[in-house]
Design a protein around this motif. Structure first.
Motif, PDB file in Angstrom:
ATOM      1  N   MET A 273      21.550  20.737 -17.257  1.00  0.00           N
ATOM      2  CA  MET A 273      21.712  19.294 -17.172  1.00  0.00           C
ATOM      3  C   MET A 273      20.510  18.587 -16.578  1.00  0.00           C
ATOM      4  O   MET A 273      20.486  17.366 -16.508  1.00  0.00           O
ATOM      5  CB  MET A 273      22.956  18.972 -16.358  1.00  0.00           C
ATOM      6  CG  MET A 273      24.159  19.673 -16.952  1.00  0.00           C
ATOM      7  SD  MET A 273      25.670  19.255 -16.177  1.00  0.00           S
ATOM      8  CE  MET A 273      25.850  17.559 -16.594  1.00  0.00           C
ATOM      9  N   THR A 274      19.530  19.322 -16.100  1.00  0.00           N
ATOM     10  CA  THR A 274      18.363  18.642 -15.543  1.00  0.00           C
ATOM     11  C   THR A 274      17.154  18.948 -16.408  1.00  0.00           C
ATOM     12  O   THR A 274      17.078  20.019 -17.018  1.00  0.00           O
ATOM     13  CB  THR A 274      18.098  19.120 -14.108  1.00  0.00           C
ATOM     14  OG1 THR A 274      17.821  20.518 -14.162  1.00  0.00           O
ATOM     15  CG2 THR A 274      19.290  18.886 -13.222  1.00  0.00           C
ATOM     16  N   LYS A 321      17.242  20.985  -9.342  1.00  0.00           N
ATOM     17  CA  LYS A 321      17.836  19.675  -9.167  1.00  0.00           C
ATOM     18  C   LYS A 321      16.836  18.621  -9.648  1.00  0.00           C
ATOM     19  O   LYS A 321      15.630  18.841  -9.593  1.00  0.00           O
ATOM     20  CB  LYS A 321      18.134  19.456  -7.688  1.00  0.00           C
ATOM     21  CG  LYS A 321      19.205  20.374  -7.169  1.00  0.00           C
ATOM     22  CD  LYS A 321      20.552  19.896  -7.624  1.00  0.00           C
ATOM     23  CE  LYS A 321      21.630  20.891  -7.288  1.00  0.00           C
ATOM     24  NZ  LYS A 321      22.880  20.575  -7.945  1.00  0.00           N
ATOM     25  N   PRO A 322      17.353  17.478 -10.110  1.00  0.00           N
ATOM     26  CA  PRO A 322      16.411  16.416 -10.451  1.00  0.00           C
ATOM     27  C   PRO A 322      15.696  15.941  -9.187  1.00  0.00           C
ATOM     28  O   PRO A 322      16.206  16.119  -8.079  1.00  0.00           O
ATOM     29  CB  PRO A 322      17.305  15.307 -11.013  1.00  0.00           C
ATOM     30  CG  PRO A 322      18.667  15.618 -10.534  1.00  0.00           C
ATOM     31  CD  PRO A 322      18.741  17.083 -10.323  1.00  0.00           C
ATOM     32  N   LYS A 323      14.552  15.349  -9.366  1.00  0.00           N
ATOM     33  CA  LYS A 323      13.819  14.838  -8.203  1.00  0.00           C
ATOM     34  C   LYS A 323      14.570  13.647  -7.643  1.00  0.00           C
ATOM     35  O   LYS A 323      14.870  12.699  -8.352  1.00  0.00           O
ATOM     36  CB  LYS A 323      12.413  14.410  -8.623  1.00  0.00           C
ATOM     37  CG  LYS A 323      11.543  14.047  -7.450  1.00  0.00           C
ATOM     38  CD  LYS A 323      10.324  13.235  -7.875  1.00  0.00           C
ATOM     39  CE  LYS A 323       9.651  12.603  -6.676  1.00  0.00           C
ATOM     40  NZ  LYS A 323      10.443  11.527  -6.089  1.00  0.00           N
ATOM     41  N   ARG A 324      14.881  13.748  -6.374  1.00  0.00           N
ATOM     42  CA  ARG A 324      15.612  12.656  -5.732  1.00  0.00           C
ATOM     43  C   ARG A 324      14.666  11.520  -5.391  1.00  0.00           C
ATOM     44  O   ARG A 324      13.518  11.743  -5.039  1.00  0.00           O
ATOM     45  CB  ARG A 324      16.271  13.142  -4.449  1.00  0.00           C
ATOM     46  CG  ARG A 324      17.104  14.374  -4.639  1.00  0.00           C
ATOM     47  CD  ARG A 324      18.512  13.999  -4.984  1.00  0.00           C
ATOM     48  NE  ARG A 324      19.388  15.137  -4.805  1.00  0.00           N
ATOM     49  CZ  ARG A 324      20.109  15.665  -5.779  1.00  0.00           C
ATOM     50  NH1 ARG A 324      20.048  15.174  -6.993  1.00  0.00           N
ATOM     51  NH2 ARG A 324      20.901  16.685  -5.547  1.00  0.00           N
ATOM     52  N   PHE A 325      15.222  10.320  -5.444  1.00  0.00           N
ATOM     53  CA  PHE A 325      14.423   9.156  -5.058  1.00  0.00           C
ATOM     54  C   PHE A 325      14.131   9.235  -3.561  1.00  0.00           C
ATOM     55  O   PHE A 325      15.022   9.470  -2.753  1.00  0.00           O
ATOM     56  CB  PHE A 325      15.211   7.878  -5.366  1.00  0.00           C
ATOM     57  CG  PHE A 325      14.448   6.617  -5.134  1.00  0.00           C
ATOM     58  CD1 PHE A 325      13.759   6.020  -6.178  1.00  0.00           C
ATOM     59  CD2 PHE A 325      14.425   6.008  -3.897  1.00  0.00           C
ATOM     60  CE1 PHE A 325      13.067   4.850  -5.982  1.00  0.00           C
ATOM     61  CE2 PHE A 325      13.726   4.842  -3.688  1.00  0.00           C
ATOM     62  CZ  PHE A 325      13.041   4.260  -4.728  1.00  0.00           C
ATOM     63  N   GLY A 326      12.855   9.023  -3.226  1.00  0.00           N
ATOM     64  CA  GLY A 326      12.506   8.962  -1.811  1.00  0.00           C
ATOM     65  C   GLY A 326      12.488  10.296  -1.116  1.00  0.00           C
ATOM     66  O   GLY A 326      12.523  10.378   0.092  1.00  0.00           O
ATOM     67  N   LYS A 327      12.451  11.395  -1.889  1.00  0.00           N
ATOM     68  CA  LYS A 327      12.441  12.710  -1.274  1.00  0.00           C
ATOM     69  C   LYS A 327      11.104  12.948  -0.577  1.00  0.00           C
ATOM     70  O   LYS A 327      11.052  13.293   0.588  1.00  0.00           O
ATOM     71  CB  LYS A 327      12.696  13.784  -2.332  1.00  0.00           C
ATOM     72  CG  LYS A 327      13.051  15.119  -1.752  1.00  0.00           C
ATOM     73  CD  LYS A 327      14.440  15.113  -1.145  1.00  0.00           C
ATOM     74  CE  LYS A 327      14.789  16.481  -0.589  1.00  0.00           C
ATOM     75  NZ  LYS A 327      16.078  16.469   0.093  1.00  0.00           N
ATOM     76  N   ALA A 329       8.097  10.674   0.257  1.00  0.00           N
ATOM     77  CA  ALA A 329       7.641   9.283   0.199  1.00  0.00           C
ATOM     78  C   ALA A 329       6.161   9.243  -0.154  1.00  0.00           C
ATOM     79  O   ALA A 329       5.324   9.795   0.543  1.00  0.00           O
ATOM     80  CB  ALA A 329       7.880   8.615   1.539  1.00  0.00           C
ATOM     81  N   SER A 330       5.852   8.621  -1.286  1.00  0.00           N
ATOM     82  CA  SER A 330       4.461   8.500  -1.687  1.00  0.00           C
ATOM     83  C   SER A 330       4.004   7.084  -1.377  1.00  0.00           C
ATOM     84  O   SER A 330       4.347   6.151  -2.086  1.00  0.00           O
ATOM     85  CB  SER A 330       4.320   8.800  -3.177  1.00  0.00           C
ATOM     86  OG  SER A 330       5.212   7.995  -3.907  1.00  0.00           O
ATOM     87  N   ASN A 331       3.325   6.919  -0.294  1.00  0.00           N
ATOM     88  CA  ASN A 331       2.921   5.577   0.122  1.00  0.00           C
ATOM     89  C   ASN A 331       1.571   5.209  -0.442  1.00  0.00           C
ATOM     90  O   ASN A 331       0.554   5.759  -0.076  1.00  0.00           O
ATOM     91  CB  ASN A 331       2.894   5.489   1.649  1.00  0.00           C
ATOM     92  CG  ASN A 331       4.310   5.422   2.178  1.00  0.00           C
ATOM     93  OD1 ASN A 331       5.249   5.243   1.414  1.00  0.00           O
ATOM     94  ND2 ASN A 331       4.462   5.579   3.474  1.00  0.00           N
ATOM     95  N   GLY A 332       1.557   4.245  -1.341  1.00  0.00           N
ATOM     96  CA  GLY A 332       0.274   3.785  -1.816  1.00  0.00           C
ATOM     97  C   GLY A 332       0.305   3.535  -3.296  1.00  0.00           C
ATOM     98  O   GLY A 332       1.274   3.655  -3.968  1.00  0.00           O
TER      99      GLY A 332
END
Lengths: 332, 356, 445
Positions: A273-274, A321-327, A329-332
Motif C-alpha cells: 500500500m505504500t 511506511k510512507p514519509k510522514r509530514f514533518g518527520k 524538518a527541512s528548514n529552508g
C-alpha cells in the motif's frame, strides 16, 4: 421537511467507487480479450464465458448460503477474477477444469479469507497455479495461433516460444537455432504467439495498462519496477553470455509478462500500500520471474513470482511506511 | 534394499533419541516452579477470561489471589458466591459473601420517550457519537443506542431492542462489568439483584435542570425530590437535579415509584399492585402501562417468548446448565426460571420468578 | 514555473463556489440574539452581566479569564432576557446569554464610521492587549484565541507572518469577498499584526482560482512594505496551517509542534480584518461574514451577520428550499459540522452555512477495504488512514500513537477519496480522542 441528516465530516464524496475501479479494469482487459477471440476462436470465447460465469456464480452462492450475506456481484471483482483466470489458461482446456479453477480461485483463495479485500493472494493466480500443478498436461498444451478463425475445438497444439527456448537451451541447442524456431519479435508483440488467452498480444495488454494508468486505477510504481528489474536482471545475464541466456526483449514480450505487469501484480488487494513497498514488490516479482524462467522447472514464472511476493506484502506494508509530514524538518 | 530400510530406521531412531535428550535438558533448564494452588484455582474458575474480576484473565486472577494469600477483594462475578466457596478450601480461606448483582440500564430514553430530532448517518460507535452530537433524542447524557455495551458482553446477556433502540440486559448477566466500562456515558450500573430479583432504580442520568431535561425526554428525572420526601430510609439522594437510589439502603417499599411525576423510577419484578381508586390529578401515571414498560425493559427477552413457547425457555436453560456446569450462579438463575403461563397477560414480566 | 503548492497528498474536489462575486449584504437584526459563552477553543468566558440588565452593542458580556480564552461582547443592544444553557450546533447545551433586541445603540467607544484609518497609534504591547480584550479569535473555523499567537515565548523568533487567503473549502466564498471588498482594511490589519509580531516579511497565500482577489491585494500591497502575495495551485487542504507553510516556504512543521517552530505565525484573512477593526476602530468581534450556499439555496450569498443571529433567519433571507434539503452544515463540506437543529445561533466560528440536497446528504454504503491505498496517497500528513481506522476501532491506543494518529488534521481527504465509502475519519477521530485521553493521563502521573 423531514429530519436533517447528521454525520461527521467530510460531507461530500469524490464519487470513486469499488465498482468504477473494477469495471475500469474490465474495460482495460477488453482489447486483449477480443484479440484472444480473434486468434483462438470459439475455444477462447467458451473458456472466457465459462470462467466468468462460474466465478460469479460461486461468489454468489458462497456469499448467500455460506457467509449468509448480501452478494455484491455488481462490484465486478468476481468478473475480474473470472476474466483473469480465463486469460491464464489455454483455450482448449476442458470446461470442467475451468470450473474447478474458478471454484479454487473464488472459494479457497478469496471467500475463505472473508471476501473482497481480505485475500492475501491473487485469486485468479491461485486458481491458475492450482490447475497448472493438478493438470500439467492439459495446462501446457497450447493451441497454435491460426489466423484463420478456427471454429473447431481441436486446434493443433504446440509449445509457446518460452517453452521452445527453455527446452532447447536445456538440451544444449544453440541460441541461433532456437531463435529461428520462434516467431519474430514484432509478431510476438502484436500477438502471434501461442499460449494462454491473455498471453497472445503484448501490445493490447500494454494499451490496457496505459489506460489504467491514465484513469489512475493503478500507479506507475509496480509496472515500472517490475519491468525495470526484468530488463536489468535478464540484461545482465544476457551480457554475461548471449548464447546461454535470451535477451531482455524476449522476456518482455513473451508469456504472461505484460499481463502480470499490468493486471496481476497491480491487483490492489494483494499488492503493498505504500509507494516504497510497491517498488520493492515490483522488483522482487521481476527478479523471481527471471530466476524461474532461467533456472526453474517451468518455462513461465510470472504467476509463481507474483504469488511468492504476495506472501511478503504484509511485511512490506509494515516495513515501508510512507514519509510522514514533518518527520525530518527541512528548514529552508 | 534391506540396507536402505535399515539405514532409514537407524537415522530416524537416532534423530528421535537426540531430540528427546535435548528436549529433556531444555525442559529442565527452563523449568518454572509455580505454586500448584494456582493450577487448582485456575481449574476451578469458569475460564471465561472476561476480565470482570479486574484481572486480565482467569489465570491472572488465580495467580493474583494465590500470591496475595487472601480472598479479600477477589471475587469472580461469573462464578459468584458458590464458586468462591469452592475455591476457599483450596486456599484454606473463607470467602466473604457478596450479594449477586446485575447490570442495569439507567436510561429509558427510547424512541418513543425521547423523540429523534435528526437522522444520524455515520459511524455508529457510541464512543464516537458521544463526542459528535448530543444524541438523536437531544439528551446529552442518555443512551446513544450504538450498542457498544452489547458488543462488549461476552456472555450473550445483552441485546439491542429495535423497538426502543435501547440495550436490554438478560437474566443471565453475570455482572462482569464489561458493559459498564464500555459505555462512554456511564449509563449502565451494577446493582444488587435484590430478593426475588426485585429492584427499584432511577432510570435516568440527566443532570440538567428539570425543564431542560424534560424538553428532550418524557421520562427523565427532573430533580423534584418528591421521592426523597416520601422515602423513610434515606435511600435516595438528589444531586445535580438527579435522584439516585442507594440499593444497599433501599427496602423496596415502592413508595417512591408512586410519587414520581415522570415515571423515571422503575420497579422490576414486583407483584401487580392492588387496584386503587383512580386518581383524578394524574391520569397519565396509571399503574398498568408503567408495569408493562418496566417488564419490557428488563425481561423482554423472556416475555417475548412466553406466550408462544415457554417450554423452550426452560429447555434452553437446562441445556445451558449442563454445558456450563461450573458457572453455578448463572445456572441457578437460568435453570430456576419458573413460568406461569396462565397469568402471562398484561403484567407478564412480574411473573418471572427466580428462587435465588 | 509551476504554481506553488504543498508536497504531500491532497485532493481537488469540485469548487462549487456558487456564491462567488455576490457582494456582502447586511442582515437585519434578529429579534432575539443567543450568545454562547464558549465560541472559541479553550476555557468558556465568565459571564459579567445579569438578567434584566440593559446592554449596548459592543458591551462586554463575558470575560475570558484563562490564558486560552476570549472575551465575548454583546452583538446587539437590548435587555438580557435569560442566562441559561442553550443548544448549540452540535446538540449539546452550552451556557448562553439571551438578549431581547431593542434598537441598535452602540457603545460610545466604538468608531462606527466607514473611514479607513491608516495610522497605527498603539505600540506593540497595546496592540496585543487590544486584540485580547476585543475577543478576536481565528476566523478560519478553528476559533483559536488570536492574542495567544501574538505572545511569542522567549527564545523563539518569528520570521514570517503568513496570511491564509486560500479558502480551499469548496462552496465557501466569505474570505474571497472580504479580500475583494475590504482589501485596504485587510492590509492595514496585516501591518498591525506585523508590528505586534515585530516581523518585516508577510506572505499572503491565495489559490489562483481567485485571480481578482490576487490582483486587488497586489495593487494595494504595493504601497506597503514587506507584504507579498503568492498565487497557489488549487488543492485541498491548502488552508491547513502546516500545508500552507509547506506550500509557501517549503518548511515542514515538525510533528506535534506549532508553526512557531519554523518561524511562522499563520492567520486567516478574516482575522486580519477583525484585528483591523479591533485596533483601529475599537470594535470588538461582534459580527462576521457568513456564506449561505448550496444547491437548494435560492440566492447563494455572503452576509455580514451579527453573532447570535439564528441560522434560520439567514436561511429565510437566502430563500432556501428546506423541503429538498437533507443536511445543513456549519462551515464547508469537507470540515464543517452538520447541524443538529436549525435554530442555533451564528457564532464566531461560523464561516458558512451550506445546504446539501437529500441525495447528497447520505453517505454511500460501506464496503470492505480493498487496500487500494488511495487514502494513503491523498493524506497530506503522510499517514495511513486505512490502518489508523482499523487500529483505532480496536482501541489499540499505543499503536495509534506510534502511527502518529495525533498528526491527523481531520481534513477528510481520505474519506472523500475512499472507493469503499468507509468511515475512516470517524474512526480516526475516535482514536484521537482515546489517544489524547491516554496522553493526558500519562502526563498527569
Amino acid at each position: 421537511m423531514g429530519l436533517l441528516t447528521v454525520s461527521g465530516s467530510p460531507h461530500i464524496h469524490g464519487g470513486l467507487s469499488v465498482k468504477k475501479l473494477m469495471w475500469g479494469v474490465v474495460i482495460a482487459m477488453m482489447p486483449a480479450m477480443l484479440a484472444s477471440f480473434y486468434y483462438f476462436g470459439m475455444g477462447a470465447i467458451k473458456v472466457t464465458l465459462v470462467a466468468v460465469v462460474s466465478a460469479m456464480l460461486f461468489e454468489y452462492l458462497i456469499t448467500k448460503f455460506i457467509l449468509k450475506k448480501e452478494p455484491q456481484l455488481h462490484d465486478g471483482s468476481a468478473a475480474i477474477t473470472g476474466l483473469l483466470l480465463a486469460f491464464n489458461v489455454p483455450s482448449n482446456l476442458p470446461i470442467w477444469m475451468i470450473v474447478v479453477g474458478a471454484l479454487v480461485a473464488i472459494g479457497i483463495a478469496k471467500m475463505s479469507f472473508g471476501g473482497l479485500g481480505k485475500n492475501p493472494f491473487n485469486p485468479a493466480l491461485v486458481g491458475r497455479v492450482f490447475l497448472l500443478i493438478s493438470f500439467p498436461v492439459q495446462m501446457t498444451s497450447w493451441p497454435v495461433v491460426d489466423k484463420v478463425f478456427p471454429l473447431g475445438l481441436d486446434a493443433i497444439t504446440g509449445p509457446t516460444p518460452l517453452g521452445i527456448v527453455k527446452e532447447g537451451l536445456d538440451n544444449g541447442e544453440p541460441m541461433s537455432d532456437l531463435m529461428s524456431q520462434i516467431p519474430s519479435y514484432t509478431q510476438m508483440f502484436i500477438g502471434e504467439s501461442g499460449g494462454s488467452l491473455g498471453e497472445v498480444s503484448a501490445l493490447l495488454l500494454l494499451l490496457g495498462g496505459i489506460f489504467m494508468l491514465l484513469r489512475k486505477i493503478i500507479t506507475w510504481h509496480i509496472p515500472v519496477s517490475f519491468l525495470g528489474s526484468v530488463i536489468i536482471f535478464s540484461g545482465i545475464l544476457w551480457l554475461i553470455d548471449p548464447n546461454a541466456y535470451v535477451n531482455p526483449m524476449f522476456h518482455l514480450i513473451t508469456g504472461g509478462m505484460m499481463m502480470g505487469v499490468f493486471f496481476m501484480a497491480t491487483d490492489m488487494v494483494t499488492s503493498p500500500m505504500t509507494p516504497k513497498g510497491q517498488l520493492i514488490f515490483g522488483t522482487g516479482v521481476g527478479i523471481i520471474t527471471i530466476i524461474i524462467r532461467v533456472w526453474g522447472a517451468f518455462p513461465e514464472g510470472v504467476s509463481f513470482a507474483i504469488l511468492i511476493m504476495n506472501a511478503v506484502v504484509p511485511h512490506l506494508n509494515s516495513l515501508f511506511k510512507p514519509k510522514r509530514f514533518g518527520k525530518e524538518a527541512s528548514n529552508g | 534394499m534391506d540396507d536402505a530400510i535399515l539405514n532409514a530406521l537407524l537415522v530416524m531412531a537416532s534423530i528421535g533419541v537426540a531430540a528427546a535428550v535435548i528436549l529433556y535438558f531444555v525442559a529442565q533448564k527452563f523449568k518454572v516452579i509455580e505454586d500448584p494452588k494456582i493450577d487448582l484455582v485456575d481449574e476451578a474458575l469458569p475460564g471465561a477470561n472476561c476480565g470482570g474480576c479486574g484481572y486480565a484473565g482467569c489465570r491472572a486472577f488465580a495467580e493474583g489471589m494465590v500470591k496475595a494469600g487472601t480472598m479479600e477483594g477477589f471475587f469472580c462475578p461469573v462464578g459468584g458466591n458458590d464458586l468462591m466457596k469452592d475455591i476457599g478450601p483450596i486456599l484454606g480461606l473463607v470467602p466473604e459473601d457478596k450479594k449477586p448483582q446485575i447490570a442495569v440500564l439507567l436510561c429509558n430514553g427510547s424512541i418513543k420517550n425521547s423523540i429523534p430530532k435528526f437522522d444520524y448517518d455515520g459511524d455508529q460507535t457510541c464512543s464516537f457519537t458521544t463526542n459528535l452530537t448530543a444524541g438523536v433524542g437531544g439528551c446529552s447524557f442518555g443512551c446513544l443506542g450504538g450498542g457498544e455495551c452489547v458488543d462488549a458482553c461476552n456472555f450473550d446477556a445483552m441485546y439491542m431492542d429495535p423497538e426502543t433502540n435501547l440495550p436490554v440486559v438478560k437474566f443471565n448477566c453475570v455482572a462482569c462489568n464489561a458493559c459498564v466500562e464500555a459505555c462512554p456515558r456511564d449509563i449502565l450500573e451494577l446493582r444488587n439483584r435484590g430478593p426475588k430479583e426485585k429492584r427499584i432504580f432511577v432510570a435516568c442520568v440527566n443532570k440538567e435542570k428539570g425543564p431542560l431535561s424534560k424538553l428532550n425526554c418524557n421520562v427523565s428525572c427532573i430533580g423534584c425530590k418528591a421521592c426523597v420526601k416520601v422515602c423513610k430510609f434515606d435511600a435516595i439522594d438528589v444531586n445535580n437535579f438527579l435522584a439516585y437510589i442507594n440499593y444497599e439502603a433501599c427496602t423496596l417499599c415502592r413508595k417512591c415509584v408512586e410519587v414520581c411525576p415522570t415515571d423515571a423510577i422503575h420497579e422490576i419484578n414486583f407483584k401487580p399492585r392492588k387496584p386503587k381508586p383512580p386518581k383524578v390529578d394524574k391520569p397519565k401515571v396509571a399503574a398498568k402501562p408503567k408495569a408493562e414498560k418496566q417488564a419490557e425493559a428488563v425481561v423482554a427477552d423472556l416475555t417475548k417468548d412466553l406466550p408462544k413457547a415457554e417450554a423452550e425457555v426452560e429447555v434452553k436453560a437446562e441445556v445451558k446448565a449442563e454445558v456450563k456446569a461450573e458457572v453455578k450462579a448463572e445456572v441457578k438463575v437460568e435453570a430456576k426460571v419458573e413460568v406461569k403461563p396462565a397469568e402471562a397477560t398484561a403484567t407478564e414480566g412480574e411473573e418471572v420468578k427466580s428462587e435465588n | 514555473m509551476g504554481l506553488l503548492t504543498f508536497k504531500m497528498g491532497g485532493i481537488h474536489p469540485p469548487e462549487s463556489k456558487l456564491s462567488a462575486k455576490s457582494a456582502i449584504e447586511e442582515v437585519v437584526l434578529p429579534k432575539q440574539a443567543v450568545v454562547p459563552l464558549s465560541q472559541h477553543l479553550g476555557v468558556p468566558a465568565k459571564v459579567q452581566v445579569k438578567r434584566g440588565e440593559l446592554v449596548k452593542v459592543g458591551q462586554l458580556l463575558a470575560k475570558g479569564e484563562a490564558f486560552i480564552s476570549a472575551d465575548i461582547h454583546s452583538p446587539v443592544s437590548g435587555k438580557v432576557a435569560k442566562i441559561e444553557p442553550r443548544v448549540d450546533s452540535t446538540g449539546f447545551r452550552k451556557e448562553s446569554v439571551v438578549i431581547d433586541v431593542d434598537g441598535d445603540e452602540w457603545d460610545e467607544s466604538i468608531d462606527t464610521s466607514t473611514d479607513i484609518v491608516k495610522e497605527i497609534k498603539l505600540d506593540q504591547k497595546e496592540i496585543v492587549e487590544r486584540i485580547h480584550r476585543m475577543g478576536v479569535v481565528g476566523m478560519g473555523g478553528a476559533t483559536f484565541p488570536s492574542h495567544v499567537k501574538y505572545m511569542v515565548p522567549d527564545g523563539k523568533t518569528v520570521e514570517y507572518l503568513i496570511i491564509n487567503g486560500v479558502e480551499c473549502e469548496p462552496y465557501l466564498t466569505s474570505d474571497h469577498q472580504l479580500m475583494l471588498e475590504k482589501g485596504e482594511e485587510l492590509i492595514i490589519g496585516i501591518t498591525i499584526m506585523m508590528k505586534a509580531l515585530k516581523v518585516d516579511k508577510t506572505i499572503i497565500g491565495i489559490e489562483n482560482n481567485k485571480p481578482d482577489a490576487i490582483e486587488n491585494l497586489k495593487n494595494i500591497a504595493k504601497n506597503y512594505q514587506g507584504i507579498t502575495i503568492e498565487a497557489l495551485k488549487v488543492q485541498y487542504p491548502q488552508g491547513g496551517e502546516k500545508q500552507l507553510i509547506d506550500a509557501l516556504l517549503g518548511r515542514e512543521v515538525p510533528s506535534g509542534k506549532l508553526p512557531l517552530e519554523v518561524g511562522c505565525v499563520v492567520n486567516n484573512v478574516g482575522t486580519a480584518y477583525a484585528i483591523y477593526e479591533a485596533v483601529q476602530k475599537n470594535k470588538p468581534l461582534i459580527e462576521r461574514i457568513v456564506t449561505v450556499t448550496g444547491k437548494t439555496v435560492g440566492k447563494p450569498s455572503n452576509y455580514k451577520v451579527r453573532i447570535g443571529t439564528p441560522i434560520t433567519e439567514l436561511l429565510e433571507k437566502a430563500n432556501c428550499d428546506m423541503e429538498g434539503t437533507g443536511k445543513v452544515i456549519n462551515g464547508g463540506p469537507m470540515m464543517g459540522k452538520a447541524l443538529v437543529l436549525l435554530n442555533v445561533p451564528v457564532t464566531k466560528g461560523t464561516s458558512g452555512v451550506l445546504l446539501l440536497e437529500k441525495a447528497e446528504a447520505k453517505r454511500m454504503p460501506v464496503l470492505n477495504c480493498i487496500r487500494c491505498s488511495k487514502c494513503t496517497d491523498v493524506c497530506p500528513m503522510g499517514l495511513e488512514p486505512h490502518l489508523l481506522s482499523i487500529i483505532a476501532r480496536q482501541a489499540e491506543n499505543e499503536r495509534c500513537e506510534e502511527e502518529q494518529i495525533m498528526d491527523c488534521i481531520e481534513c477528510g481527504s481520505c474519506v472523500y477519496t475512499c472507493p469503499s465509502g468507509r468511515p475512516l475519519l470517524d474512526n480516526i477521530r475516535l482514536g484521537k480522542s482515546n489517544v489524547g485521553f491516554m496522553i493526558r493521563n500519562r502526563s498527569r502521573k
